[in-house]
Design a protein around this motif. Structure first.
Motif, short mmCIF file in Angstrom:
data_model
loop_
_atom_site.label_atom_id
_atom_site.label_comp_id
_atom_site.label_asym_id
_atom_site.label_seq_id
_atom_site.Cartn_x
_atom_site.Cartn_y
_atom_site.Cartn_z
N ASP A 1 0.81 -1.21 0.00
CA ASP A 1 0.00 0.00 0.00
C ASP A 1 0.85 1.27 0.00
O ASP A 1 0.41 2.33 0.43
CB ASP A 1 -0.96 0.02 1.20
N ASP A 2 2.06 1.17 -0.51
CA ASP A 2 2.99 2.30 -0.59
C ASP A 2 3.07 2.77 -2.04
O ASP A 2 3.44 2.00 -2.92
CB ASP A 2 4.37 1.86 -0.09
N PRO A 3 2.73 4.03 -2.33
CA PRO A 3 2.80 4.52 -3.71
C PRO A 3 4.18 4.35 -4.35
O PRO A 3 4.29 4.01 -5.53
CB PRO A 3 2.43 6.00 -3.58
N PRO B 1 -0.69 11.27 2.54
CA PRO B 1 -1.18 12.15 1.47
C PRO B 1 -0.06 12.69 0.59
O PRO B 1 -0.21 12.80 -0.63
CB PRO B 1 -1.90 13.27 2.23
N TRP B 2 1.07 13.02 1.22
CA TRP B 2 2.17 13.54 0.42
C TRP B 2 2.73 12.49 -0.52
O TRP B 2 2.98 12.75 -1.69
CB TRP B 2 3.30 14.07 1.32
N ALA B 3 2.94 11.27 -0.03
CA ALA B 3 3.47 10.20 -0.88
C ALA B 3 2.55 9.95 -2.07
O ALA B 3 3.02 9.75 -3.20
CB ALA B 3 3.66 8.92 -0.06
N LEU B 4 1.26 9.96 -1.83
CA LEU B 4 0.29 9.76 -2.90
C LEU B 4 0.41 10.84 -3.96
O LEU B 4 0.48 10.56 -5.17
CB LEU B 4 -1.12 9.75 -2.31
N ALA C 1 -2.37 5.79 -11.10
CA ALA C 1 -3.59 6.59 -11.20
C ALA C 1 -4.57 6.16 -10.11
O ALA C 1 -5.59 5.51 -10.39
CB ALA C 1 -4.23 6.44 -12.58
N PRO C 2 -4.29 6.49 -8.86
CA PRO C 2 -5.16 6.05 -7.76
C PRO C 2 -6.51 6.76 -7.79
O PRO C 2 -6.60 7.93 -8.19
CB PRO C 2 -4.37 6.44 -6.51
N THR C 3 -7.54 6.05 -7.37
CA THR C 3 -8.86 6.65 -7.25
C THR C 3 -9.34 6.68 -5.81
O THR C 3 -10.42 7.18 -5.53
CB THR C 3 -9.89 5.89 -8.10
#
Length: 425
Positions: free
Chosen positions: A46-48, A89-92, A107-109
């Motif tokens: 779950d890590d971008p 939020p920053w990593a995303l 491209a996360p939703t």
């Protein structure tokens, strides 16, 4: 110089030296097993940044005569996140901003996968850790997770067991986060450090093909006159990453003609941002390696922690008012991180002033007319307003586009320059 400052500085010089790096590489080479050279890759589902890095795993394995061994790991604990509230939020946001430059997709939703879906994905990936299909399946499952879709878990505990084992290995080897590559004594974080890992593998004679690296740093496009674009630059005087990236910031400003707004902030540890010892060790060794890579090596260090840095910050508004703010920061960083100037003493600060082209009497007299603490606090609030906490940070605004783009890290200078170019006429 205070004895504590002397000891910290000596330790930092030891950790950042080429001899220390070479010794770690030799030790790693001596511990090479019968299976030959191995690169360990630590994947957090779950890590971008892990989602980006795993997309290059197969290409790296084809290119280099090395066994790439993947492991599943858990997220870093709160103490390693800097600002735990804004870390995810920053990593995303950052991963989305750099994906295209590295030729990968993200491209996360959803803001984060659910814990149930994450555990299910780990259970599905665990049996594949020793299989050649791991990277492809990790990408597929990661895409599903970041789309907010459910993942059907196998009826076993293999996922949790694999994560516990991978995390224990990562901790034992001395790191704390996902998207990490470990090769014979050295750590390489995500896509940003693969160019360095590839250079080392090539130097070890493990490159099957030669030529350009699989994952180079993304280039910046040509830029027109960007004087209508503003670059806010948030450095810290006690930041090795600021020190080794500062010359490239100055070069970027000269190339693009962007208008500089110089906004220094207090060092993270002096404003209560946690920095555990393993993270401190990684930062100084990684920053030193980056400095050597870019031709701005850390050399003779006098660690400006505590009062020395506040005395320098007290002078900064005076230097800025006299039109020499950037040369003042340049001289201080060079003196403290490269020249071994004792910036804990007034004589050292006088050296900084002279190098910046500032008469000492004029600088100190002008500084008395400014509230340096208010200046730094205003800068810090602007930084926090972008959900950032680290240095160096950047915010680009103006030109032909509305809004602003903000990021942090000397790793992002290519992205900053792309943003400036996109806003130039």
């Amino acid at each position: 110089m205070h004895p504590k400052t002397w000891l910290r500085s000596k330790f930092m010089m030891l950790m950042s030296g080429e001899r220390f790096a070479a010794r770690r590489q030799r030790q790693g080479r001596r511990h090479r097993g019968a299976e030959g050279p191995v690169v360990h890759y630590f994947h957090q589902v779950d890590d971008p940044y892990s989602h980006l890095a795993v997309q290059k795993l197969d290409a790296l394995a084809r290119r280099y005569a090395v066994t790439f061994v993947p492991h599943l790991v858990s997220a870093p604990t709160a103490g390693f996140k800097g600002d735990a509230q804004d870390f995810e939020p920053w990593a995303l946001q950052d991963a989305q901003a750099i994906a295209d430059g590295y030729g990968v997709t993200f491209a996360p939703t959803v803001p984060a996968p659910s814990s149930e879906a994450r555990a299910a994905a780990e259970a599905q990936l665990a049996p594949l850790l020793s299989q050649g299909s791991f990277a492809a399946e990790a990408l597929r499952l990661g895409t599903v997770l970041w789309a907010g879709e459910a993942v059907s878990p196998p009826k076993s505990e293999v996922g949790a067991k694999a994560v516990a084992e991978g995390t224990a290995l990562r901790d034992r080897l001395g790191h704390y986060q996902g998207a990490m590559f470990y090769f014979e004594g050295e750590w390489y974080w995500g896509l940003d450090r693969l160019r360095v890992l590839e250079a080392r593998l090539a130097a070890e004679g493990l490159d099957r093909e030669g030529g350009a690296p699989v994952v180079p740093e993304p280039p910046a496009p040509p830029c027109g006159n960007a004087s209508a674009v503003t670059l806010e630059y948030f450095p810290s005087l006690r930041s090795p990453y600021t020190a080794i990236g500062h010359a490239r910031v100055c070069a970027l400003l000269e190339r693009t003609g962007a208008t500089l707004s110089l906004r220094p902030v207090m060092p993270m540890m002096m404003r209560g941002v946690p920095n555990p010892l393993p993270k401190q060790r990684y930062i100084i060794t990684d920053a030193a390696r980056e400095g050597r890579w870019y031709g701005t090596p850390l050399r003779r260090i006098v660690d400006p922690f505590g009062e020395p840095v506040t005395r320098a910050f007290a002078l900064f508004p005076g230097a800025e008012a006299l039109g020499r703010g950037l040369p003042f920061v340049t001289a201080y960083l060079r003196g403290a991180w490269m020249e071994g100037i004792d910036i804990t003493q007034e004589k050292g600060l006088q050296w900084v002033a002279a190098e910046a082209g500032l008469p000492w009497e004029a600088l100190t007299a002008e500084a008395k007319h400014h509230d340096w603490e208010a200046v730094l606090e205003d800068n810090l609030q602007a930084l926090k307003g972008e959900q950032l906490w680290g240095v160096p940070s950047f915010r680009v605004s103006g030109g032909t586009l509305p809004g602003a783009y903000a990021c942090w890290g000397q790793d992002r200078l290519w992205r900053v320059e792309r943003e400036i170019a996109s806003r130039a006429p």
